[in-house]
Design a protein around this motif. Sequence first.
Motif, PDB file in Angstrom:
ATOM      1  N   SER A 185      54.455  61.600  -5.134  1.00 44.70           N
ATOM      2  CA  SER A 185      54.783  60.430  -4.323  1.00 44.70           C
ATOM      3  C   SER A 185      54.112  59.170  -4.858  1.00 44.70           C
ATOM      4  N   ALA A 186      52.860  59.304  -5.301  1.00 42.05           N
ATOM      5  CA  ALA A 186      52.158  58.156  -5.868  1.00 42.05           C
ATOM      6  C   ALA A 186      52.865  57.644  -7.121  1.00 42.05           C
ATOM      7  N   VAL A 187      53.303  58.559  -7.979  1.00 44.80           N
ATOM      8  CA  VAL A 187      54.023  58.160  -9.198  1.00 44.80           C
ATOM      9  C   VAL A 187      55.356  57.521  -8.832  1.00 44.80           C
ATOM     10  N   ARG A 188      56.072  58.106  -7.895  1.00 42.72           N
ATOM     11  CA  ARG A 188      57.382  57.555  -7.522  1.00 42.72           C
ATOM     12  C   ARG A 188      57.247  56.135  -6.962  1.00 42.72           C
ATOM     13  N   ARG A 189      56.145  55.876  -6.242  1.00 41.54           N
ATOM     14  CA  ARG A 189      55.936  54.509  -5.746  1.00 41.54           C
ATOM     15  C   ARG A 189      55.778  53.534  -6.906  1.00 41.54           C
ATOM     16  N   LEU A 190      55.037  53.931  -7.933  1.00 44.57           N
ATOM     17  CA  LEU A 190      54.860  53.066  -9.094  1.00 44.57           C
ATOM     18  C   LEU A 190      56.162  52.916  -9.879  1.00 44.57           C
ATOM     19  N   LEU A 191      56.898  54.005 -10.033  1.00 42.46           N
ATOM     20  CA  LEU A 191      58.177  53.936 -10.748  1.00 42.46           C
ATOM     21  C   LEU A 191      59.152  53.016 -10.025  1.00 42.46           C
ATOM     22  N   ALA A 192      59.162  53.089  -8.703  1.00 44.08           N
ATOM     23  CA  ALA A 192      60.065  52.248  -7.916  1.00 44.08           C
ATOM     24  C   ALA A 192      59.748  50.770  -8.091  1.00 44.08           C
TER      25      ALA A 192
END
Length: 332
Positions: free
Chosen positions: A164-171
């Motif tokens: 989830s932390a990575v997906r927030r940055l990717l978004a």
Amino acid sequence: MATIEDVARRAGVSQSTVSYALSGKRPISAATRTRIEKAIAELGYRAHAGARALASARTDVIGLMAPLRTGVDVNVIMQFVAGVVTGAGRAGYDVLMLTQDEGSLARVTSSSMVDALVVMDVEDDDARLPALQALRQPSVLIGLPADPHGLSCVDLDFTQAGASAVRRLLAAGHRTVALIGSPREVVDRHTSYAERMTRGFVGACEAGGATHLVLPTPASAAGAVASVDTLLAQLPDVTGVVVHNEVALPHVISRFRERGRDVPGEVSVVAVCPENVATSLPVPVTSIDIPAEGIGQIAVDMLTALMRDPSMAEVRLVSPRLTERGSVRDLG
């Protein structure tokens, strides 16, 4: 208060016989044991947990195995402990805290010092699992080993937290990211939460096509400085960082600023930590909360359910919740 001498006199036996009955160190005939149990009940003798166990088959004590190993953040550990103590008190139990592994498990369970156990600092291939599985007392693990062998477990879903932390940055458009993670000794022990955090982080980076780096980091100011310097040397274009190291977190942010990388202007940060850690910093950090006290209370709830019905074993993972606090910049 009644004494062991009073119990012996009432039961018509020697003090040593009462002691042997309480400790289980020598066999006692059924008739003698019955007299001792009756004397204990009549006199209300409550010298220690063994006496209570003999008289009532329970101690009203939960054992909490919280080994204080190198690399763990004691402040976070104590949040879990506070949750266990709160949950136990609500359920009518005291808590016996055990801070060493060696000998503690066998000692407290074989001598009927506790009715059940909560076990912390769980490793992927935890050496304690066979002993826990063989116990007559139920147990709940705060953590998730690779194979729980039918034991009950509860924890934050760290795999999803990392992802989830990575997906927030990717978004937000970040394509070069890093994980400043747990200390090397925690990683080398294959501690469950660190293993799962890394798996979630790496899996999401690979799925999103992001360049990534994982840096085990000492829980210290010097360790944080060294990790930031290593990161900037190996990935100079990094724009997004996930920090799963409560002690290092403020020093990571400070070191980025010292290196001319302001947060969130040049580097975006998502932390995985207890809420009070994320909100206490000079720059509040977007974070995935580790609800340590809540998990401790859930562990006790699961444990009391197991004491009523041993078939209630389950694995319960708390879904991660991300709270925005402005430390992630949208790159557009």
